[in-house]
Enzyme design. Sequence first.
Site, PDB file in Angstrom:
ATOM      1  N   PHE A   1      -5.453  -4.808   3.745  1.00  0.00           N
ATOM      2  CA  PHE A   1      -6.149  -5.736   2.848  1.00  0.00           C
ATOM      3  C   PHE A   1      -7.593  -5.983   3.277  1.00  0.00           C
ATOM      4  CE2 PHE A   1      -1.583  -7.004   2.857  1.00  0.00           C
ATOM      5  CZ  PHE A   1      -1.271  -6.526   1.585  1.00  0.00           C
ATOM      6  N   ARG A   2      -8.195  -4.963   3.867  1.00  0.00           N
ATOM      7  CA  ARG A   2      -9.587  -5.025   4.329  1.00  0.00           C
ATOM      8  C   ARG A   2      -9.817  -6.070   5.421  1.00  0.00           C
ATOM      9  NH1 ARG A   2     -12.741  -1.700   1.505  1.00  0.00           N
ATOM     10  NH2 ARG A   2     -12.022  -1.016  -0.552  1.00  0.00           N
ATOM     11  N   LEU A   3      -8.758  -6.467   6.101  1.00  0.00           N
ATOM     12  CA  LEU A   3      -8.886  -7.369   7.242  1.00  0.00           C
ATOM     13  C   LEU A   3      -9.063  -6.510   8.500  1.00  0.00           C
ATOM     14  CD1 LEU A   3      -6.197 -10.034   6.324  1.00  0.00           C
ATOM     15  CD2 LEU A   3      -8.666 -10.086   5.909  1.00  0.00           C
ATOM     16  N   HIS A   4     -10.197  -5.820   8.546  1.00  0.00           N
ATOM     17  CA  HIS A   4     -10.467  -4.860   9.607  1.00  0.00           C
ATOM     18  C   HIS A   4     -10.706  -5.563  10.946  1.00  0.00           C
ATOM     19  CE1 HIS A   4     -10.917  -2.421   6.090  1.00  0.00           C
ATOM     20  NE2 HIS A   4     -12.081  -2.952   5.772  1.00  0.00           N
TER      21      HIS A   4
END
Length: 212
Positions: free
Chosen positions: A188-191
């Site tokens: 979820f683009r929580l890099h």
Amino acid sequence: MPVVKGALALHIVWIMIREKADPLDLFAEWYAEAVKSEPNDPSAMALGTVGPDGMPSVRMVLLKDYDPAGFVFYTNYESRKGRQLLANPKAALLFHWKSLRRQVRLEGPIEKTTPEEADAYFSTRARGSQIGAWASEQSRPLESRFALEKRVAEVTAKYVIGKVPRPDHWSGFRLQPLLIEFWQDGAFRLHDRLEYSRPTPGAPWSTRTLYP
């Protein structure tokens, strides 16, 4: 629920990574994995430079060596990037290993490699690449493909016997990183982003994590 478990596992791995005081240790691990997993050119990196008008330029080059002194690549000093780096010796590098979903970016001052370093690397290049270093007026207008092939033929005839010497205008640059950021893809683009920085080359590194 599986997403939470995956995110937690990745976070634990990231905490373990932060225990590495020297970013080169982490880079060495990631680079070794990229060599195994990338289908082509794990050493490829984007090089960002700035021209006299302040306009940035980016192109791909190949990493040829790295150690505590810095990250080394070679080029024609009379090319566009060569002229820009000689005039403004600062640059940025970016590795993108798509198969691993990882990136590493670096920023810092640039210095020339020594002639001895450049000679040693040039001697390992294929003879055709050595000829090309003499034949190509890199980044300058080319009137035709035939003109390039003619220059290659002329240089080949000149050095038909013996070693091909390194041109004076062909040598290396070394980026001395003041900033190295490791980026790992997350759900979820929580890099995950881990940044190492230091005020000057050779100074101790400090670390911090960044929002994705």
